[in-house]
Structures are given as C-alpha cells and as structure tokens.
Design a protein around this motif. Structure first.
Motif, PDB file in Angstrom:
ATOM      1  N   ALA A  76       0.834  -1.206   0.000  1.00  0.00           N
ATOM      2  CA  ALA A  76       0.000   0.000   0.000  1.00  0.00           C
ATOM      3  C   ALA A  76       0.865   1.250   0.000  1.00  0.00           C
ATOM      4  CB  ALA A  76      -0.916   0.000   1.218  1.00  0.00           C
ATOM      5  N   GLY A  77       0.544   2.159  -0.901  1.00  0.00           N
ATOM      6  CA  GLY A  77       1.226   3.437  -0.961  1.00  0.00           C
ATOM      7  C   GLY A  77       2.538   3.453  -1.714  1.00  0.00           C
ATOM      8  N   THR A  78       2.971   2.302  -2.261  1.00  0.00           N
ATOM      9  CA  THR A  78       4.222   2.260  -3.015  1.00  0.00           C
ATOM     10  C   THR A  78       3.931   2.312  -4.511  1.00  0.00           C
ATOM     11  OG1 THR A  78       4.300  -0.151  -3.214  1.00  0.00           O
ATOM     12  CG2 THR A  78       5.294   0.825  -1.210  1.00  0.00           C
ATOM     13  N   ALA A  79       4.974   2.610  -5.270  1.00  0.00           N
ATOM     14  CA  ALA A  79       4.835   2.666  -6.728  1.00  0.00           C
ATOM     15  C   ALA A  79       4.348   1.338  -7.295  1.00  0.00           C
ATOM     16  CB  ALA A  79       6.154   3.071  -7.370  1.00  0.00           C
ATOM     17  N   GLY A  80       4.812   0.224  -6.745  1.00  0.00           N
ATOM     18  CA  GLY A  80       4.426  -1.086  -7.256  1.00  0.00           C
ATOM     19  C   GLY A  80       2.939  -1.372  -7.179  1.00  0.00           C
ATOM     20  N   ALA A  81       2.234  -0.694  -6.286  1.00  0.00           N
ATOM     21  CA  ALA A  81       0.792  -0.897  -6.136  1.00  0.00           C
ATOM     22  C   ALA A  81      -0.022  -0.029  -7.095  1.00  0.00           C
ATOM     23  CB  ALA A  81       0.373  -0.608  -4.696  1.00  0.00           C
ATOM     24  N   GLU A  82       0.643   0.884  -7.790  1.00  0.00           N
ATOM     25  CA  GLU A  82      -0.069   1.768  -8.716  1.00  0.00           C
ATOM     26  C   GLU A  82      -0.434   1.018  -9.997  1.00  0.00           C
ATOM     27  OE1 GLU A  82      -1.030   4.805  -7.804  1.00  0.00           O
ATOM     28  OE2 GLU A  82      -0.067   4.354  -5.880  1.00  0.00           O
ATOM     29  N   PHE A  83      -1.438   1.532 -10.694  1.00  0.00           N
ATOM     30  CA  PHE A  83      -1.849   0.945 -11.963  1.00  0.00           C
ATOM     31  C   PHE A  83      -0.822   1.259 -13.053  1.00  0.00           C
ATOM     32  CE2 PHE A  83      -6.049   1.437  -9.865  1.00  0.00           C
ATOM     33  CZ  PHE A  83      -6.415   0.108  -9.868  1.00  0.00           C
ATOM     34  N   ARG A  84      -0.718   0.379 -14.044  1.00  0.00           N
ATOM     35  CA  ARG A  84       0.161   0.605 -15.187  1.00  0.00           C
ATOM     36  C   ARG A  84      -0.262   1.878 -15.916  1.00  0.00           C
ATOM     37  NH1 ARG A  84       5.047  -1.490 -16.642  1.00  0.00           N
ATOM     38  NH2 ARG A  84       4.531  -0.678 -18.676  1.00  0.00           N
ATOM     39  N   PRO A  85       0.709   2.661 -16.408  1.00  0.00           N
ATOM     40  CA  PRO A  85       0.349   3.888 -17.124  1.00  0.00           C
ATOM     41  C   PRO A  85      -0.462   3.613 -18.397  1.00  0.00           C
ATOM     42  CG  PRO A  85       2.740   3.525 -17.175  1.00  0.00           C
ATOM     43  CD  PRO A  85       2.150   2.518 -16.242  1.00  0.00           C
ATOM     44  N   GLU A  86      -0.261   2.450 -19.021  1.00  0.00           N
ATOM     45  CA  GLU A  86      -1.030   2.117 -20.232  1.00  0.00           C
ATOM     46  C   GLU A  86      -2.524   1.954 -19.934  1.00  0.00           C
ATOM     47  OE1 GLU A  86       3.066   0.221 -20.715  1.00  0.00           O
ATOM     48  OE2 GLU A  86       1.601   0.522 -19.108  1.00  0.00           O
ATOM     49  N   LEU A  87      -2.869   1.821 -18.666  1.00  0.00           N
ATOM     50  CA  LEU A  87      -4.263   1.645 -18.263  1.00  0.00           C
ATOM     51  C   LEU A  87      -4.975   2.986 -18.064  1.00  0.00           C
ATOM     52  CD1 LEU A  87      -6.099  -0.827 -17.568  1.00  0.00           C
ATOM     53  CD2 LEU A  87      -5.593  -0.345 -15.169  1.00  0.00           C
ATOM     54  N   ALA A  88      -4.250   4.088 -18.164  1.00  0.00           N
ATOM     55  CA  ALA A  88      -4.798   5.413 -17.839  1.00  0.00           C
ATOM     56  C   ALA A  88      -6.089   5.720 -18.580  1.00  0.00           C
ATOM     57  CB  ALA A  88      -3.763   6.506 -18.099  1.00  0.00           C
ATOM     58  N   GLY A  89      -6.161   5.397 -19.868  1.00  0.00           N
ATOM     59  CA  GLY A  89      -7.374   5.682 -20.634  1.00  0.00           C
ATOM     60  C   GLY A  89      -8.574   4.909 -20.135  1.00  0.00           C
ATOM     61  N   ALA A  90      -8.360   3.688 -19.644  1.00  0.00           N
ATOM     62  CA  ALA A  90      -9.450   2.894 -19.075  1.00  0.00           C
ATOM     63  C   ALA A  90      -9.852   3.444 -17.713  1.00  0.00           C
ATOM     64  CB  ALA A  90      -9.040   1.431 -18.963  1.00  0.00           C
ATOM     65  N   LEU A  91      -8.866   3.883 -16.930  1.00  0.00           N
ATOM     66  CA  LEU A  91      -9.154   4.380 -15.583  1.00  0.00           C
ATOM     67  C   LEU A  91     -10.061   5.598 -15.605  1.00  0.00           C
ATOM     68  CD1 LEU A  91      -5.668   3.906 -13.887  1.00  0.00           C
ATOM     69  CD2 LEU A  91      -7.742   2.520 -13.559  1.00  0.00           C
ATOM     70  N   ASP A  92     -10.036   6.345 -16.715  1.00  0.00           N
ATOM     71  CA  ASP A  92     -10.948   7.485 -16.855  1.00  0.00           C
ATOM     72  C   ASP A  92     -12.406   7.046 -16.784  1.00  0.00           C
ATOM     73  OD1 ASP A  92      -8.779   9.171 -17.163  1.00  0.00           O
ATOM     74  OD2 ASP A  92      -8.918   9.236 -19.356  1.00  0.00           O
ATOM     75  N   HIS A  93     -12.670   5.767 -17.075  1.00  0.00           N
ATOM     76  CA  HIS A  93     -14.038   5.233 -17.083  1.00  0.00           C
ATOM     77  C   HIS A  93     -14.372   4.440 -15.819  1.00  0.00           C
ATOM     78  CE1 HIS A  93     -14.616   6.237 -21.378  1.00  0.00           C
ATOM     79  NE2 HIS A  93     -13.307   6.072 -21.416  1.00  0.00           N
ATOM     80  N   VAL A  94     -13.360   4.182 -14.992  1.00  0.00           N
ATOM     81  CA  VAL A  94     -13.557   3.360 -13.787  1.00  0.00           C
ATOM     82  C   VAL A  94     -14.352   4.154 -12.751  1.00  0.00           C
ATOM     83  CG1 VAL A  94     -12.360   2.312 -11.817  1.00  0.00           C
ATOM     84  CG2 VAL A  94     -11.594   1.840 -14.155  1.00  0.00           C
ATOM     85  N   GLN A  95     -15.439   3.548 -12.285  1.00  0.00           N
ATOM     86  CA  GLN A  95     -16.309   4.200 -11.311  1.00  0.00           C
ATOM     87  C   GLN A  95     -15.911   3.902  -9.869  1.00  0.00           C
ATOM     88  OE1 GLN A  95     -19.266   2.401 -13.945  1.00  0.00           O
ATOM     89  NE2 GLN A  95     -20.645   3.989 -13.189  1.00  0.00           N
ATOM     90  N   ALA A  96     -15.194   2.796  -9.642  1.00  0.00           N
ATOM     91  CA  ALA A  96     -14.770   2.449  -8.282  1.00  0.00           C
ATOM     92  C   ALA A  96     -13.581   1.501  -8.363  1.00  0.00           C
ATOM     93  CB  ALA A  96     -15.908   1.783  -7.510  1.00  0.00           C
ATOM     94  N   VAL A  97     -12.673   1.630  -7.391  1.00  0.00           N
ATOM     95  CA  VAL A  97     -11.532   0.722  -7.257  1.00  0.00           C
ATOM     96  C   VAL A  97     -11.711  -0.048  -5.954  1.00  0.00           C
ATOM     97  CG1 VAL A  97      -9.033   0.529  -6.980  1.00  0.00           C
ATOM     98  CG2 VAL A  97      -9.990   2.241  -8.558  1.00  0.00           C
ATOM     99  N   PHE A  98     -11.668  -1.369  -6.053  1.00  0.00           N
ATOM    100  CA  PHE A  98     -11.846  -2.248  -4.899  1.00  0.00           C
ATOM    101  C   PHE A  98     -10.478  -2.773  -4.473  1.00  0.00           C
ATOM    102  CE2 PHE A  98     -15.830  -1.840  -6.933  1.00  0.00           C
ATOM    103  CZ  PHE A  98     -16.742  -1.809  -5.903  1.00  0.00           C
ATOM    104  N   ARG A  99      -9.994  -2.275  -3.334  1.00  0.00           N
ATOM    105  CA  ARG A  99      -8.675  -2.669  -2.824  1.00  0.00           C
ATOM    106  C   ARG A  99      -8.838  -3.863  -1.910  1.00  0.00           C
ATOM    107  NH1 ARG A  99      -6.839   3.463  -2.439  1.00  0.00           N
ATOM    108  NH2 ARG A  99      -5.703   3.528  -4.414  1.00  0.00           N
ATOM    109  N   LYS A 100      -7.867  -4.789  -2.023  1.00  0.00           N
ATOM    110  CA  LYS A 100      -7.980  -6.058  -1.303  1.00  0.00           C
ATOM    111  C   LYS A 100      -6.649  -6.477  -0.705  1.00  0.00           C
ATOM    112  CE  LYS A 100      -7.573  -8.417  -5.764  1.00  0.00           C
ATOM    113  NZ  LYS A 100      -6.314  -9.136  -5.682  1.00  0.00           N
ATOM    114  N   GLY A 101      -6.723  -7.308   0.311  1.00  0.00           N
ATOM    115  CA  GLY A 101      -5.533  -7.944   0.866  1.00  0.00           C
ATOM    116  C   GLY A 101      -4.732  -7.123   1.848  1.00  0.00           C
ATOM    117  N   GLN A 102      -5.345  -6.156   2.497  1.00  0.00           N
ATOM    118  CA  GLN A 102      -4.581  -5.333   3.423  1.00  0.00           C
ATOM    119  C   GLN A 102      -3.853  -6.177   4.473  1.00  0.00           C
ATOM    120  OE1 GLN A 102      -7.531  -4.592   2.189  1.00  0.00           O
ATOM    121  NE2 GLN A 102      -7.864  -2.387   2.035  1.00  0.00           N
ATOM    122  N   TYR A 103      -4.562  -7.118   5.094  1.00  0.00           N
ATOM    123  CA  TYR A 103      -3.975  -7.888   6.199  1.00  0.00           C
ATOM    124  C   TYR A 103      -4.056  -9.400   6.003  1.00  0.00           C
ATOM    125  CZ  TYR A 103      -3.936  -3.331   8.334  1.00  0.00           C
ATOM    126  OH  TYR A 103      -3.700  -2.001   8.576  1.00  0.00           O
ATOM    127  N   ALA A 104      -4.287  -9.820   4.768  1.00  0.00           N
ATOM    128  CA  ALA A 104      -4.361 -11.252   4.459  1.00  0.00           C
ATOM    129  C   ALA A 104      -4.201 -11.423   2.956  1.00  0.00           C
ATOM    130  CB  ALA A 104      -5.718 -11.820   4.899  1.00  0.00           C
TER     131      ALA A 104
END
Length: 191
Positions: A76-104
C-alpha cells in the motif's frame, strides 16, 4: 441484463519490471484501455481491483513457495501498487476501485472494498446496487486473481465471461488448469 467490466490487478508489480512480473502484463494494460475506449458504452459499470497489502502475513515471504507465499508486492502506498500507465485511458471510465488484501492474502476482487459515502462496501454489494447481472473479467493474472474473481462472480450468480485476450497468466500449466476450472464452473471464455 446489465453488464459490468471488472479490471483485475493491472498494477506495476504484476507487469514487466515489477516484483512479480507477468509476461505480457503491460500489453494487457494497453489492450484493456483500447477495449474500454471502443466498448465502454456497452457497460453499465466499469470497476477495477487492486492488491493493497499493508501486512498480509504469510502471503509475503523472503522464501516464497509461489503457491501460498510470494515476494513482497503491491505494498500500500508504493509505486508497485499503482496501476500501469497504459491503463490510464481505461481508468478514466472506472467508477470504483476495490482494494484487497490489506492484512491477508486476497486473490478475488470480491474480497476487496471501496468507500462509498464514508462506508466500506464490497464488490458484490456494489454490483447488486446497480442491478448488474453480467460481468466481463479482464486483467492479471489469469491463473490467480482473474480466476478467483471470475469464480466468485459465478458464486454471486453473475453471468461471467473472461476475455482471454485481455488477460495474462503466470505459467502455461497453471493458466490451462485455471481455464479448465472456469469452464467447469460455467464461465464463458472468449478471445
């Protein structure tokens, strides 16, 4: 029938150059963006999932077995957890991001949550609130998080299609086993 697109874990650590690189990951990111730009209007909703590990316990290991334990990834919070830059055009359409695995360990996007009006809500509930009955699943990795997300979508009684040309798997053997499992469970595999 209302269809949603679920974009699974297209993060830097899962693509070329990342700590758990999957060959073809960056191409998948670009392909998903092209798909969303061309077909986004066909979806009532577009969502993304993301590993977002804080302290996932034995899921991380200095000596991973690559079955239940893995190298440190998508912290969490590191560069490795960020989305690929090639995905940027799709992310413009994303309505929600579901984050998982914080403690498991968390493979399925249905184990993730997003904040809505100050409350955490899971993917299944979010989709139900929008009357979604069908999902297309894309992303990384075919044999792990895409597989788990598609199986959980089927368990939620959603008509589930995996768009194979927009996924990348870790290894041919485990990918083929995952595809067989998905077919047997009732998923449609296309592309």
């Amino acid at each position: 029938m209302t269809r949603a697109l679920i974009i699974v874990d297209v993060q830097l650590d899962f693509c070329e150059g990342g700590s758990m690189a999957v060959e073809g990951g960056s191409d998948v990111a670009g392909g998903i963006t092209e798909h969303v730009i061309a077909h986004g209007q066909e979806y009532a909703a577009v969502v993304a999932t993301a590993d977002w590990h804080i302290d996932p316990g034995e899921h991380w290991s200095d000596q991973p077995d690559f079955v239940d334990s893995w190298p440190v990834h998508c912290e969490a919070g590191t560069a490795g957890a960020e989305f690929r830059p090639e995905l940027a055009g799709a992310l413009d359409h994303v309505q929600a991001v579901f984050r998982k695995g914080q403690y498991a360990a968390a493979y399925s996007g249905f184990e993730g949550s997003t904040e809505v009006h100050g409350e955490q809500i899971g993917l299944a509930e979010w989709l139900r609130e929008r009357d979604v009955t069908e999902v297309d699943v894309v992303g990384i990795a075919t044999d792990h998080c895409v597989r788990a997300t598609a199986l959980d979508a089927l368990a939620q009684e959603l008509d589930t299609t995996v768009l194979l040309h927009l996924t990348a798997g870790v290894a041919p053997e485990t990918t083929e086993a995952a595809l067989e499992e998905l077919r047997a469970a009732g998923a449609t595999l296309r592309g």
